[in-house]
Write a protein that holds these residues in place. Sequence first.
Motif, PDB file in Angstrom:
ATOM      1  N   ARG A 204     -74.436  10.840  25.129  1.00  0.00           N
ATOM      2  CA  ARG A 204     -74.224  10.056  24.894  1.00  0.00           C
ATOM      3  C   ARG A 204     -75.747   9.009  23.664  1.00  0.00           C
ATOM      4  O   ARG A 204     -76.281   9.839  23.893  1.00  0.00           O
ATOM      5  N   LEU A 205     -74.567   9.217  23.426  1.00  0.00           N
ATOM      6  CA  LEU A 205     -76.030   8.149  21.979  1.00  0.00           C
ATOM      7  C   LEU A 205     -76.361   7.116  22.351  1.00  0.00           C
ATOM      8  O   LEU A 205     -75.794   5.849  22.878  1.00  0.00           O
TER       9      LEU A 205
ATOM     10  N   ARG B 153     -69.062  -2.472  26.803  1.00  0.00           N
ATOM     11  CA  ARG B 153     -67.266  -2.529  27.037  1.00  0.00           C
ATOM     12  C   ARG B 153     -67.041  -4.189  26.770  1.00  0.00           C
ATOM     13  O   ARG B 153     -65.789  -4.002  26.257  1.00  0.00           O
TER      14      ARG B 153
ATOM     15  N   TYR C  23     -66.817   8.673  13.263  1.00  0.00           N
ATOM     16  CA  TYR C  23     -66.392   8.635  15.112  1.00  0.00           C
ATOM     17  C   TYR C  23     -67.086   7.114  16.359  1.00  0.00           C
ATOM     18  O   TYR C  23     -66.448   6.934  16.500  1.00  0.00           O
TER      19      TYR C  23
ATOM     20  N   LYS D 123     -68.011  16.344  23.494  1.00  0.00           N
ATOM     21  CA  LYS D 123     -67.523  15.490  25.062  1.00  0.00           C
ATOM     22  C   LYS D 123     -68.287  16.411  25.195  1.00  0.00           C
ATOM     23  O   LYS D 123     -68.207  16.523  26.410  1.00  0.00           O
TER      24      LYS D 123
END
Length: 432
Positions: free
Chosen positions: A300-301, A307, A352, A295
């Motif tokens: 980000r990947l 969403r 994750y 974090k």
Amino acid sequence: MTDTATLTVDGQEYSLPIIEGTEGERAVDIRALRAQSGLITLDPGYGNTGSCESAITYIDGERGILRYRGIPIEQFENQPNFVEVAWLLMFGSLPDAAEYDRFSTLLTDTANIDESMKHHFQGFPRTAPPMAMLSAMINALSCFHPEFQELDDLKTFEGAAARLISKVRTIAAYAYRRTHGMPYIYPDPELRYVPNFLHMMFSQPYRQYVCDDAVRDALNLLLILHADHEQNCSTSTVRMVGSSRANLFASCAAGVCALWGPLHGGANVKVLQMLDAIHTGKMTPEEYVKLAKDKSSKVRLMGFGHRVYKSFDPRAVVLQRMAERLLSGRNDRDPLLDIARRLEEIALSDSYFVDRNLYPNVDFYSGVILRAIGIPVDMFTVIFAIGRLPGWIAQWREQNESPDARISRPRQIYTGNRETGYRSRLGSAKAG
Ligand code: ACO
């Protein structure tokens, strides 16, 4: 099932109607809540807020379903035809042969842009981002088409929609040619929608670009898969701007700006930059995934997560098949496709990503396909915009014709100063 919800606040009960869509999704209708109770709802990012009722696109994020006017997107995979799907979205059903011919002819006849509009491109620096030019030039169409300020009847709407869907290709291709210092190529009336766009992108005055069928089908399908996605960020922007009764061109220009951001349509550029960084040895796929989980890294990947989709993005599944098909017919295998597959493999077996329901989205494979077609990275989001245009137009029209439509005007919970007096801190400085 109950058709009202009861909200209790300070011992007072409020009854709120429940409404149900055709696929059984249910919503608490809070339209009267503030008038009855003085309360509003708070939902930053609108994850639980329905902004409208719509009959255009259905998504079931849990089951990975996407349908345009009821048709699952997978059914467009064979013989993909973007113009046919554009009509479907805008007018509610597939076109018959006469409607299709009329609309295709309109697209062909209106592909050119006004000569004086062409000069606008010269005013942009060569380094101008194509999305900035695209938005500015779509907005400029309002200046050249005052006859489409009001779209009160179907024929006028069809004329405006055709011009926008047709000219966006010309504008996109000219933006590309401006940044590369190449002469503008006029549209060719003999060519269909996709080959004509690629002709304006890649032909030279002395050499005609020839579009092969695999490329034509790949780009048709890619545009179809981007054509609508219900109330996403850019579509909501188009609706919000349109809710003030701004014209179709101005509303769609705003949609282009919203799409530009890296968390929305701009993600396809970021995906390719990520794959390229791994390819050029800056990082291994394993190191990149590790960084994306950290974090504190803010990395980000890219091309992962959504969403709404919480099992898989059906567009990504179709695009992965398309990428394999397109590249398997070529001798020069793209190493970035192998890196994408490896990243997907690592992420999908990592708790994750699994625990957070993060799967490849539409942007994960689209860059590999666009690269294979020869589209440069800075044009990726422009291609997304060309694809999304029929959706924006359909949503704009639906709102414009809805008897319930009101200007979009959310409220807020104010968290600033309570009333305080004016005490100037300028001292002896002169008044402004
Ligand atoms: N890589 C690593 N972690 C991620 C990613 C990702 N791509 N996406 C989400 N997460 C994590 C978040 O850090 C968060 O973790 P936490 O619960 O421990 O805090 C959790 O997953 C939920 O993420 P949110 O940001 O709350 O999810 P949201 O629904 O708001 O965002 C979005 C969705 C913007 C698509 C997000 O997944 C993302 O940034 N993805 C990468 C960008 C991208 O591919 N965008 C294209 C989307 S498709 C489209 O617009 C066409």
